[in-house]
Motif scaffolding. Structure first.
Motif, PDB file in Angstrom:
ATOM      1  N   ALA A 175       0.840  -1.199   0.000  1.00 42.26           N
ATOM      2  CA  ALA A 175       0.000   0.000   0.000  1.00 42.26           C
ATOM      3  C   ALA A 175       0.876   1.249   0.000  1.00 42.26           C
ATOM      4  O   ALA A 175       0.622   2.200  -0.752  1.00 42.26           O
ATOM      5  N   TYR A 222       0.154  -5.062  -5.545  1.00 41.83           N
ATOM      6  CA  TYR A 222      -0.747  -4.560  -4.493  1.00 41.83           C
ATOM      7  C   TYR A 222      -2.115  -5.226  -4.599  1.00 41.83           C
ATOM      8  O   TYR A 222      -2.703  -5.624  -3.580  1.00 41.83           O
ATOM      9  N   GLY A 275      -5.379   2.400  -4.530  1.00 42.59           N
ATOM     10  CA  GLY A 275      -4.086   2.609  -5.173  1.00 42.59           C
ATOM     11  C   GLY A 275      -4.147   3.425  -6.447  1.00 42.59           C
ATOM     12  O   GLY A 275      -3.139   3.591  -7.126  1.00 42.59           O
ATOM     13  N   SER A 327      -4.221   5.699  -0.747  1.00 39.81           N
ATOM     14  CA  SER A 327      -3.701   4.406  -0.286  1.00 39.81           C
ATOM     15  C   SER A 327      -3.148   4.510   1.133  1.00 39.81           C
ATOM     16  O   SER A 327      -3.258   3.567   1.915  1.00 39.81           O
TER      17      SER A 327
END
Length: 116
Positions: free
Chosen positions: A28, A68, A93, A99
């Motif tokens: 993240a 991710y 994201g 994020s």
């Protein structure tokens, strides 16, 4: 906020969730940093007219975001997030700074619900 009651955690849950949470947190942050770098590159290129911006920044962000997605889905399955929470976390994201905010919220929620 989750309407589901927190599950009691067992030793097996903690040993499965803790590493998945760490992977999620690292990715993240990495995704957020690369998205900020990409945003700065786009601003430099399209607003300030900088000619020679690196073309590989978008590629790096794309691959980091892909990883991710995988680690977020892994965590979501392990902690049994609802579909809406999972999708929201996956999309975090794609928006600069989001994020970081969502990572903090999800980490606090997982730590609280599973005592990890």
């Amino acid at each position: 906020m989750s309407t589901a009651e927190p599950r009691s955690t067992t030793r097996a849950d903690g040993t499965r969730i803790r590493p998945a949470l760490l992977r999620y947190r690292v990715l993240a942050y990495a995704t957020g940093v690369w998205l900020l770098v990409l945003t700065a590159e786009m601003v430099a290129k399209y607003i300030f007219g900088v000619e020679n911006t690196p073309t590989w920044i978008a590629v790096v962000h794309g691959w980091v975001y892909f990883v991710y997605l995988i680690v977020t889905l892994d965590l979501a399955v392990k902690v049994r997030w609802p579909v809406g929470r999972t999708i929201g976390t996956l999309l975090a994201g794609t928006i600069p700074f989001l994020s970081f905010v969502i990572e903090h919220k999800r980490t606090q929620q997982v730590k609280r619900d599973f005592a990890v």
